[in-house]
Design a protein around this motif. Structure first.
Motif, PDB file in Angstrom:
ATOM      1  N   GLY A   1       0.798  -1.217   0.000  1.00  0.00           N
ATOM      2  CA  GLY A   1       0.000   0.000   0.000  1.00  0.00           C
ATOM      3  C   GLY A   1       0.830   1.265   0.000  1.00  0.00           C
ATOM      4  O   GLY A   1       0.521   2.220  -0.732  1.00  0.00           O
ATOM      5  N   LEU A   2       1.881   1.341   0.816  1.00  0.00           N
ATOM      6  CA  LEU A   2       2.735   2.521   0.828  1.00  0.00           C
ATOM      7  C   LEU A   2       3.546   2.614  -0.452  1.00  0.00           C
ATOM      8  O   LEU A   2       3.692   3.700  -1.031  1.00  0.00           O
ATOM      9  CB  LEU A   2       3.660   2.489   2.044  1.00  0.00           C
ATOM     10  N   GLY A   3       4.059   1.494  -0.929  1.00  0.00           N
ATOM     11  CA  GLY A   3       4.846   1.500  -2.158  1.00  0.00           C
ATOM     12  C   GLY A   3       4.064   1.997  -3.346  1.00  0.00           C
ATOM     13  O   GLY A   3       4.598   2.703  -4.218  1.00  0.00           O
ATOM     14  N   GLU A   4       2.775   1.654  -3.410  1.00  0.00           N
ATOM     15  CA  GLU A   4       1.938   2.088  -4.524  1.00  0.00           C
ATOM     16  C   GLU A   4       1.751   3.597  -4.540  1.00  0.00           C
ATOM     17  O   GLU A   4       1.383   4.160  -5.578  1.00  0.00           O
ATOM     18  CB  GLU A   4       0.580   1.386  -4.457  1.00  0.00           C
ATOM     19  N   ILE A   5       2.009   4.250  -3.415  1.00  0.00           N
ATOM     20  CA  ILE A   5       1.962   5.707  -3.359  1.00  0.00           C
ATOM     21  C   ILE A   5       3.347   6.304  -3.579  1.00  0.00           C
ATOM     22  O   ILE A   5       3.514   7.262  -4.341  1.00  0.00           O
ATOM     23  CB  ILE A   5       1.389   6.171  -2.008  1.00  0.00           C
ATOM     24  N   MET A   6       4.348   5.743  -2.928  1.00  0.00           N
ATOM     25  CA  MET A   6       5.691   6.324  -3.003  1.00  0.00           C
ATOM     26  C   MET A   6       6.305   6.242  -4.386  1.00  0.00           C
ATOM     27  O   MET A   6       6.983   7.183  -4.827  1.00  0.00           O
ATOM     28  CB  MET A   6       6.615   5.648  -1.985  1.00  0.00           C
ATOM     29  N   VAL A   7       6.096   5.129  -5.094  1.00  0.00           N
ATOM     30  CA  VAL A   7       6.749   4.976  -6.402  1.00  0.00           C
ATOM     31  C   VAL A   7       6.287   6.037  -7.393  1.00  0.00           C
ATOM     32  O   VAL A   7       7.118   6.774  -7.963  1.00  0.00           O
ATOM     33  CB  VAL A   7       6.551   3.558  -6.966  1.00  0.00           C
ATOM     34  N   PRO A   8       4.977   6.186  -7.666  1.00  0.00           N
ATOM     35  CA  PRO A   8       4.594   7.209  -8.640  1.00  0.00           C
ATOM     36  C   PRO A   8       4.914   8.622  -8.186  1.00  0.00           C
ATOM     37  O   PRO A   8       5.228   9.489  -9.015  1.00  0.00           O
ATOM     38  CB  PRO A   8       3.086   6.996  -8.806  1.00  0.00           C
ATOM     39  N   TRP A   9       4.850   8.870  -6.891  1.00  0.00           N
ATOM     40  CA  TRP A   9       5.175  10.215  -6.402  1.00  0.00           C
ATOM     41  C   TRP A   9       6.660  10.497  -6.596  1.00  0.00           C
ATOM     42  O   TRP A   9       7.052  11.585  -7.042  1.00  0.00           O
ATOM     43  CB  TRP A   9       4.791  10.350  -4.932  1.00  0.00           C
ATOM     44  N   ALA A  10       7.505   9.510  -6.289  1.00  0.00           N
ATOM     45  CA  ALA A  10       8.946   9.681  -6.502  1.00  0.00           C
ATOM     46  C   ALA A  10       9.271   9.876  -7.975  1.00  0.00           C
ATOM     47  O   ALA A  10      10.119  10.707  -8.336  1.00  0.00           O
ATOM     48  CB  ALA A  10       9.699   8.469  -5.948  1.00  0.00           C
ATOM     49  N   LYS A  11       8.602   9.128  -8.839  1.00  0.00           N
ATOM     50  CA  LYS A  11       8.817   9.291 -10.280  1.00  0.00           C
ATOM     51  C   LYS A  11       8.384  10.686 -10.723  1.00  0.00           C
ATOM     52  O   LYS A  11       9.044  11.314 -11.553  1.00  0.00           O
ATOM     53  CB  LYS A  11       8.061   8.211 -11.057  1.00  0.00           C
ATOM     54  N   HIS A  12       7.269  11.178 -10.196  1.00  0.00           N
ATOM     55  CA  HIS A  12       6.815  12.531 -10.525  1.00  0.00           C
ATOM     56  C   HIS A  12       7.854  13.571 -10.115  1.00  0.00           C
ATOM     57  O   HIS A  12       8.031  14.584 -10.814  1.00  0.00           O
ATOM     58  CB  HIS A  12       5.483  12.808  -9.821  1.00  0.00           C
ATOM     59  N   LEU A  13       8.543  13.317  -9.009  1.00  0.00           N
ATOM     60  CA  LEU A  13       9.560  14.243  -8.530  1.00  0.00           C
ATOM     61  C   LEU A  13      10.869  14.116  -9.300  1.00  0.00           C
ATOM     62  O   LEU A  13      11.777  14.927  -9.105  1.00  0.00           O
ATOM     63  CB  LEU A  13       9.818  14.005  -7.039  1.00  0.00           C
ATOM     64  N   GLY A  14      10.986  13.103 -10.151  1.00  0.00           N
ATOM     65  CA  GLY A  14      12.158  12.969 -11.008  1.00  0.00           C
ATOM     66  C   GLY A  14      13.140  11.900 -10.627  1.00  0.00           C
ATOM     67  O   GLY A  14      14.218  11.789 -11.231  1.00  0.00           O
ATOM     68  N   ALA A  15      12.808  11.057  -9.655  1.00  0.00           N
ATOM     69  CA  ALA A  15      13.746  10.057  -9.156  1.00  0.00           C
ATOM     70  C   ALA A  15      13.794   8.811 -10.031  1.00  0.00           C
ATOM     71  O   ALA A  15      12.844   8.500 -10.757  1.00  0.00           O
ATOM     72  CB  ALA A  15      13.376   9.648  -7.735  1.00  0.00           C
ATOM     73  N   THR A  16      14.903   8.099  -9.947  1.00  0.00           N
ATOM     74  CA  THR A  16      15.028   6.741 -10.462  1.00  0.00           C
ATOM     75  C   THR A  16      14.749   5.805  -9.290  1.00  0.00           C
ATOM     76  O   THR A  16      15.361   5.934  -8.231  1.00  0.00           O
ATOM     77  CB  THR A  16      16.434   6.479 -11.013  1.00  0.00           C
ATOM     78  N   VAL A  17      13.804   4.878  -9.477  1.00  0.00           N
ATOM     79  CA  VAL A  17      13.358   4.023  -8.373  1.00  0.00           C
ATOM     80  C   VAL A  17      13.737   2.571  -8.634  1.00  0.00           C
ATOM     81  O   VAL A  17      13.316   1.976  -9.630  1.00  0.00           O
ATOM     82  CB  VAL A  17      11.836   4.116  -8.167  1.00  0.00           C
ATOM     83  N   ILE A  18      14.546   2.015  -7.727  1.00  0.00           N
ATOM     84  CA  ILE A  18      14.816   0.578  -7.716  1.00  0.00           C
ATOM     85  C   ILE A  18      13.923  -0.011  -6.627  1.00  0.00           C
ATOM     86  O   ILE A  18      14.068   0.309  -5.450  1.00  0.00           O
ATOM     87  CB  ILE A  18      16.292   0.272  -7.412  1.00  0.00           C
ATOM     88  N   GLY A  19      12.965  -0.824  -7.032  1.00  0.00           N
ATOM     89  CA  GLY A  19      12.016  -1.386  -6.091  1.00  0.00           C
ATOM     90  C   GLY A  19      12.418  -2.776  -5.647  1.00  0.00           C
ATOM     91  O   GLY A  19      13.064  -3.518  -6.391  1.00  0.00           O
TER      92      GLY A  19
END
Length: 324
Positions: free
Chosen positions: A151-169
């Motif tokens: 549940g938290l990951g489903e929020i953090m990933v798109p928000w981090a991508k919107h902020l410009g980050a590269t996300v390794i999950g």
């Protein structure tokens, strides 16, 4: 009359019992809130088990949404009939109705359902402070995030991508990889404590990551430290596998002058002003479709014990709500 979940001893999910409680007149600064949906979070399970101590007997739950049914003296920020939600204490969210401090209520727009509000606010505020205060994520940031299919990951990933980050999950099983990629992860790793850090080194071509967000705890802690670049930040904000072992200060130095923090929602919402500011940022992100509430399972309030059992076993992955 109202129904509420109470527990008198810590332990397995079956310590959660449904009780009938009388409606109460709100005191000064309080409201009587009739709830339409209640959020379930892993912190609730930690409190139930005793890993996070609470005074017993106790209610449970820090997140809910509903309508204001009555207001006490001195309340001016909400009125009877207002649609509201909350994501902080006092404990007692697992209830069909309850008393609650008026200043900690967040008005929600008509476009946001009670269920979505109860599913997104606690996790959304957690994501907000982690991404914008604990480590200001932006273009050029490379981050490692565990639990990206939850549940938290489903929020953090798109928000981090919107902020410009590269996300390794990081996910716990192969079956969650596609779901994690769909949420926006640039790379997805299935957790293996022995190989994770080496996989991060390979993916980043030796640079490692700027920040690790680790809610897992003891079994992942060493791999998380080893995934950080020099002067990177280790964010340990959960303990699903138990609290990490104590860290020698010399270890942080030897691994490249690393930073280590253990943040909490309470510390980032201590004042009403800060709490409301973070909550409004979450609601704005929902309105802008940066993040989307995604409810994976619904349970009757009376079935709170089953909701906990499914959460801890992994049978329910993602946001869970209770329906009073």
């Amino acid at each position: 009359m109202a129904n509420a979940i109470r527990f008198t001893a810590t332990g397995a999910p079956d310590v959660l019992q449904l009780h009938t409680v009388s409606e109460q007149a709100p005191g000064s600064g309080e409201v009587w809130l009739e709830q339409e949906a209640v959020g379930v979070n892993y912190l609730d399970a930690s409190q139930r088990k005793g890993a996070v101590p609470v005074a017993l007997p106790s209610g449970l739950g820090l997140e809910g949404a509903g309508r204001v049914a009555a207001v006490g003296a001195g309340v001016s920020n909400v009125r009877v009939g207002d649609r509201v939600a909350y994501a902080t204490g006092p404990l007692g969210g697992y209830a069909s109705a309850r008393l609650f401090p008026a200043e900690r209520l967040v008005k929600i727009p008509d476009e946001l359902s009670f269920e979505d509000a109860a599913a997104v606010l606690f996790k959304g505020i957690t994501a907000q402070y982690l991404l914008k205060a604990t480590y200001p994520v932006g273009p050029g940031t490379t981050m490692l995030l565990y639990g990206v299919a939850g549940g938290l990951g489903e929020i953090m990933v798109p928000w981090a991508k919107h902020l410009g980050a590269t996300v390794i999950g990081v996910v716990s099983k192969q079956a969650s990889v596609d779901k994690a990629r769909a949420s926006g992860c640039d790379e997805v790793l299935v957790f293996d404590a022995e190989t994770l850090a080496a996989d991060v080194v390979r993916i980043t071509e030796g640079r490692k990551v700027d920040v690790v967000y680790d809610p897992i705890g003891r079994v992942s802690f060493q791999a998380s430290l080893d995934s950080l670049r020099p002067r990177g930040l280790m964010v340990s904000f959960g303990a699903q596998t138990g609290a990490p072992a104590a860290v020698e200060m010399a270890t942080l130095n030897a691994k490249g002058s690393l930073f280590l923090t253990r943040p909490s929602l309470a510390a980032h919402t201590a004042t009403t002003a800060e709490y409301q500011e973070r909550a409004q940022d979450v609601l704005a992100a929902v309105a802008a479709c940066i993040i989307t509430p995604q409810i994976r399972a619904r349970y009757a309030l009376a079935d709170a014990a089953q909701a906990h059992a499914d959460l801890e076993s992994g049978r329910s992955s993602g946001a869970i709500i209770l329906k009073p």
